[in-house]
Motif scaffolding. Structure first.
Motif, short mmCIF file in Angstrom:
data_model
loop_
_atom_site.label_atom_id
_atom_site.label_comp_id
_atom_site.label_asym_id
_atom_site.label_seq_id
_atom_site.Cartn_x
_atom_site.Cartn_y
_atom_site.Cartn_z
N LYS A 91 37.31 37.45 37.31
CA LYS A 91 36.39 38.59 37.39
C LYS A 91 36.62 39.47 38.61
O LYS A 91 36.27 40.65 38.62
CB LYS A 91 34.93 38.08 37.38
CG LYS A 91 34.59 37.19 36.18
CD LYS A 91 34.82 37.89 34.86
CE LYS A 91 34.37 37.06 33.67
NZ LYS A 91 35.23 35.93 33.37
N HIS A 92 37.22 38.92 39.65
CA HIS A 92 37.41 39.69 40.87
C HIS A 92 38.59 40.67 40.77
O HIS A 92 38.70 41.59 41.57
CB HIS A 92 37.62 38.76 42.07
CG HIS A 92 36.40 37.94 42.40
ND1 HIS A 92 35.32 38.46 43.10
CD2 HIS A 92 36.07 36.66 42.09
CE1 HIS A 92 34.39 37.51 43.22
NE2 HIS A 92 34.82 36.43 42.62
N VAL B 3 32.91 41.64 28.79
CA VAL B 3 33.73 41.08 29.87
C VAL B 3 33.75 42.01 31.08
O VAL B 3 33.62 41.57 32.23
CB VAL B 3 35.18 40.81 29.37
CG1 VAL B 3 36.10 40.48 30.55
CG2 VAL B 3 35.20 39.69 28.35
N LYS C 264 30.31 42.02 32.93
CA LYS C 264 30.12 40.78 33.70
C LYS C 264 31.00 40.77 34.94
O LYS C 264 30.59 40.32 36.01
CB LYS C 264 30.43 39.57 32.82
CG LYS C 264 29.37 39.30 31.75
CD LYS C 264 29.74 38.10 30.89
CE LYS C 264 28.65 37.83 29.86
NZ LYS C 264 29.02 36.70 28.95
N SER C 265 32.21 41.30 34.81
CA SER C 265 33.11 41.34 35.96
C SER C 265 32.57 42.26 37.05
O SER C 265 32.62 41.95 38.24
CB SER C 265 34.50 41.82 35.52
OG SER C 265 35.06 40.94 34.59
#
Length: 539
Positions: free
Chosen positions: A488-489, A530, A533-534
């Protein structure tokens, strides 16, 4: 078989002292014959289709003089070669055999093959020996000549003069060190095979580039029958592997005791599913379970409790000094070990695309997503063809032959050579950037040139239009880019943040349109979920 053994022993007894001295002192490889070492043939009742076809080839004089058993790594070529040699010997047709091995200097050296075969032929046939021995006495250095000269003087001329009808087995050509672009041994065979029509050569080898080029030479292409082992009907292979498991575990039960009703049918089915057509995997599994120092029930439970891991099997020796992991390492080393380190990132990127793709990609798609020339991609993949299902058509998908290879190549405790290792945290973002860049460059309004004011269901040639106007690389990018946003980063890294911003700002609606015509609108919901959320993680 007993009669053939007796005949062979009688032939050896007829060798006089002078002849024996010549044969014993001639330079040849040790342990290369099928009868030496701890090689095992096929379990009775397994591989019957291929064995029967090979037997028909050996007995039919109208068949081509060469037979190539072509198989990916671990599909059981050497085991079949061992059984084939045993069968041919029992029929009285075997003249010589040479089992190549990268583990032994003399058995991986091409210049030992013809001298070793010649010595075996001389021990087997009196007529051949009467020609061979004087030749060696007059020219002892012939064993050090070129492959062409060795073949002509040591094999072809004595066979022509003696008019012997025989079969010669050469296993694992890919395990020999060969610097030629087309197999040096096959190139020489091609020049002489028509001169010895009574002699047949049974050869095995992985479909590596130089071997494929060798069998593709004009002189050999029409003189060779080919059996592609990894294209055998999966149900038949699974049946053979299940039979192998059942009989192996019966042996385990016999010498360990207390194993009535073990393993269960469900457990056997799970093991066959994990083997997925790879015989060497099945052998490694049995070796791991049948450990004299461990309880086989507990060993099997350990395997099945980790359904997504092949680590235990990968590190278990299936023959002396060889594990699945060491097999994979040796293939990668052979393919890329001599490359300049500057090429390592390209190797890792291409392997990463094969291993990490959400769906199997073709070489042409990999080329597009990674911005590499297809002229570089295909040879790179071809060099490890023995680990992959790879076709000549660069638009056809390439995939690992067995799950154990992806498991191996991403695990730093197993793939210890970092030159070949695929790092998901590094290579997922690379694929993500490739997908975003491609969409930013190519997406536009109404890509499929649909008529105005119609629904997808009203376009009879919608499938043909999508294939024509949206190539496989763009289809993959549109449907799967978000599946590479695994960390996610990474969404905050400058390259990805910039590409994602341009995509969402300029290409978002065109992307939705493409997903619609592809019947993959659901992917839009998953992708946006996605991304959201990231971004929340990075706030």
């Amino acid at each position: 078989m007993e009669q053939q053994v007796a005949m062979h022993e009688q032939a050896c007894k007829l060798v006089n002292h002078a002849e024996a001295s010549v044969l014993n002192n001639f330079r040849c490889a040790q342990g290369a014959e099928y009868r030496h070492g701890d090689r095992r043939g096929c379990f009775k009742g397994t591989r019957t289709a291929v064995l029967d076809q090979i037997e028909l080839w050996t007995r039919d004089s109208g068949k081509p003089p060469l037979y190539w058993l072509n198989g990916l790594a671990g599909t059981g070529k050497s085991t079949i070669a061992q059984t084939t040699a045993e069968r041919i010997f029992a029929d009285g047709q075997l003249g010589a055999s040479f089992f190549c091995s990268r583990d032994f200097e003399d058995r991986r050296n091409l210049h030992f093959i013809f001298p070793t075969i010649a010595v075996q032929l001389a021990r087997r046939y009196t007529e051949f020996r009467s020609i061979f021995v004087p030749l060696v006495q007059s020219d002892p250095a012939i064993a050090y000549e070129s492959l062409y000269t060795q073949m002509r003087k040591l094999i072809v001329e004595p066979l022509k003069e003696s008019a012997i009808s025989t079969v010669i087995v050469i296993d694992a050509l890919d395990e020999c060190k060969d610097e030629e672009p087309a197999s040096a041994i096959l190139t020489v065979l091609g020049q002489f095979v028509s001169e010895i029509p009574k002699v047949k050569f049974f050869l095995t080898g992985r479909p590596e580039p130089r071997i494929r080029r060798g069998f593709g030479l004009p002189l050999l292409a029409e003189a060779t029958d080919v059996f592609v082992l990894h294209e055998v009907e999966p149900n038949r292979v699974d049946s053979d592997i299940q039979l192998f498991f059942r009989r192996s575990f019966l042996e385990t039960a016999d010498h360990q005791g207390g194993l009535d009703g073990w393993p269960t049918k469900e457990q056997l089915n799970l093991l066959c599913e994990r083997a997925a057509g790879l015989f060497v995997y099945a052998v490694a599994t049995v070796k791991f379970i049948d450990n004299r120092n461990s309880n086989p029930k507990k060993q099997l439970d350990r395997l099945l409790q980790l359904p997504k891991s092949t680590a235990y099997e990968g590190m278990t020796k299936f023959k002396a000094n060889t594990t699945l992991d060491s097999l994979y390492t040796s293939i990668l080393q052979e393919a890329f070990g001599d490359d300049h380190p500057v090429n390592d990132p390209k190797v890792q990127s291409v392997l990463g695309a094969v291993i990490l793709a959400a769906n199997p990609l073709s070489p042409s798609t990999i080329s597009t997503l990674l911005s590499f020339d297809i002229e570089d991609i295909f040879p790179l993949l071809s060099s490890i063809h023995s680990l992959l299902t790879l076709q000549e058509d660069t638009d056809q998908p390439v995939r690992p032959f067995h799950k154990s290879f992806p498991d191996f190549i991403v695990d730093p405790t197993r793939c210890i050579n970092e030159r070949f290792r695929v790092s998901p945290p590094s290579h997922h973002p690379e694929l993500l950037v490739g997908c975003l860049n491609l969409m930013n460059q190519t997406l536009k309004k109404n890509m499929c040139k649909l008529p105005d004011a119609v629904t997808n269901s009203e376009v009879p040639d919608l499938r043909e239009r999508t294939d024509r106007y949206i190539d496989s690389a763009l289809q993959y990018a549109c449907k799967s880019w978000h599946k590479h946003l695994v960390d996610k980063h990474t969404v905050r890294t400058p390259k990805i943040a910039s590409a994602l911003h341009r995509f969402l700002e300029n290409k978002f609606m065109f992307w939705l349109e493409v997903l619609s015509v592809l019947g993959a609108a659901r992917e839009a919901i998953d992708a946006l979920d996605v991304v959201i959320k990231s971004l929340k993680v990075c706030q």
